[in-house]
Enzyme design. Sequence first.
Site, PDB file in Angstrom:
ATOM      1  N   ARG A   1      28.474  -0.770 -48.801  1.00  0.00           N
ATOM      2  CA  ARG A   1      27.295  -1.341 -48.095  1.00  0.00           C
ATOM      3  C   ARG A   1      27.334  -1.744 -46.982  1.00  0.00           C
ATOM      4  O   ARG A   1      27.840  -2.952 -46.498  1.00  0.00           O
ATOM      5  CB  ARG A   1      27.085  -2.423 -48.978  1.00  0.00           C
ATOM      6  CG  ARG A   1      25.630  -3.280 -48.570  1.00  0.00           C
ATOM      7  CD  ARG A   1      25.512  -4.414 -49.651  1.00  0.00           C
ATOM      8  NE  ARG A   1      24.371  -5.407 -49.396  1.00  0.00           N
ATOM      9  CZ  ARG A   1      24.201  -6.201 -48.477  1.00  0.00           C
ATOM     10  NH1 ARG A   1      25.337  -6.560 -47.833  1.00  0.00           N
ATOM     11  NH2 ARG A   1      23.128  -6.933 -48.285  1.00  0.00           N
TER      12      ARG A   1
ATOM     13  N   SER B   1      18.253  -2.994 -57.823  1.00  0.00           N
ATOM     14  CA  SER B   1      18.380  -4.324 -57.839  1.00  0.00           C
ATOM     15  C   SER B   1      17.100  -4.823 -58.618  1.00  0.00           C
ATOM     16  O   SER B   1      15.967  -4.365 -58.121  1.00  0.00           O
ATOM     17  CB  SER B   1      18.467  -4.754 -56.509  1.00  0.00           C
ATOM     18  OG  SER B   1      19.648  -4.555 -55.799  1.00  0.00           O
TER      19      SER B   1
ATOM     20  N   LYS C   1      23.932 -12.355 -47.956  1.00  0.00           N
ATOM     21  CA  LYS C   1      23.112 -11.727 -47.610  1.00  0.00           C
ATOM     22  C   LYS C   1      22.248 -12.713 -47.149  1.00  0.00           C
ATOM     23  O   LYS C   1      21.559 -13.568 -47.876  1.00  0.00           O
ATOM     24  CB  LYS C   1      22.384 -11.213 -48.760  1.00  0.00           C
ATOM     25  CG  LYS C   1      21.343  -9.988 -48.856  1.00  0.00           C
ATOM     26  CD  LYS C   1      21.014  -9.657 -50.147  1.00  0.00           C
ATOM     27  CE  LYS C   1      19.455  -9.119 -50.254  1.00  0.00           C
ATOM     28  NZ  LYS C   1      19.230  -7.779 -49.802  1.00  0.00           N
TER      29      LYS C   1
HETATM   30  N1  3NM Z   1      22.463  -8.658 -53.127  1.00  0.00           N
HETATM   31  P1  3NM Z   1      28.587 -12.442 -52.160  1.00  0.00           P
HETATM   32  S1  3NM Z   1      22.753 -11.165 -53.286  1.00  0.00           S
HETATM   33  C1  3NM Z   1      24.267  -7.883 -51.525  1.00  0.00           C
HETATM   34  O1  3NM Z   1      20.368 -10.970 -54.808  1.00  0.00           O
HETATM   35  C2  3NM Z   1      23.835  -8.719 -52.431  1.00  0.00           C
HETATM   36  O2  3NM Z   1      20.074  -8.681 -54.872  1.00  0.00           O
HETATM   37  C3  3NM Z   1      22.145  -9.996 -53.785  1.00  0.00           C
HETATM   38  O3  3NM Z   1      27.398 -11.489 -51.959  1.00  0.00           O
HETATM   39  C4  3NM Z   1      20.829  -9.820 -54.500  1.00  0.00           C
HETATM   40  O4  3NM Z   1      29.081 -12.073 -53.659  1.00  0.00           O
HETATM   41  C5  3NM Z   1      24.152 -10.148 -52.262  1.00  0.00           C
HETATM   42  O5  3NM Z   1      29.502 -12.678 -51.312  1.00  0.00           O
HETATM   43  C6  3NM Z   1      25.228 -10.821 -51.673  1.00  0.00           C
HETATM   44  O6  3NM Z   1      27.438 -13.771 -52.799  1.00  0.00           O
HETATM   45  C7  3NM Z   1      26.519 -11.020 -52.446  1.00  0.00           C
END
Ligand code: 3NM
Length: 222
Positions: free
Chosen positions: A46, A117, A146
Amino acid sequence: MGRISAKQLQEQLRVYFIMGSNNCKKNPFDMLKEAIEGGITFFQFREKGQGALSGVEKVAFAKELQAICQKYSIPFLVNDDVDLALALDADGVHIGQEDERADIVRRKIGDKILGVSAHNLEEAKRAIEQGADYLGVGPIFPTNTKTDAKEAQGVEVLRHLREHGITIPIVGIGGITVDNAKEVIRAGADGVSVISAISLANSPKESAWRLAKAIDDALHEK
Ligand code: 3NM
């Protein structure tokens, strides 16, 4: 060969590590290797956000990560960039709601793995109709990774999807750590997808190992 079965994918999605160059505190190749040694079961490239690589640099970086995944037989998916996934012959693609429609991507990638997603039941149903193999559902917990993430939904969203007939493999995403991973599995997810729990850990290997252990334990309770 046909599309991957839900059962096989469920197994593979347990500890799903997502990473790009700007998530790394140290050498990304060493980090990926450590994460694999620790027990990750799936990987998504990503390359997004501030300082993200583009063009030939992005391609070269992706290829090196893919080679590591191939060496250890870890599925390698590409986020959003369908052309890159096809050019690299990646194992699949993960797309968000803002990206190209899932049915169009499905047509382009044939039987490769398609992750989508989804934030609610309606998006989940549509993604399945359009050919998703698995869903990424989040953010479950607050995340700093994010910047444009929606509000955290808690594990209830997973329970809600399962209670309303969504049976395909699901991974939770957003703010998942070694300490809260079990809750995510107990609420109905097949696995967890994480960035910072591994990429910002002092020991990515230990963090991956502890995540894998937490998930195994929670799955065995079921
Ligand atoms: N997508 P971490 S939250 C890439 O809600 C991503 O769809 C999300 O990172 C969504 O594990 C997210 O550090 C970030 O919280 C995830």
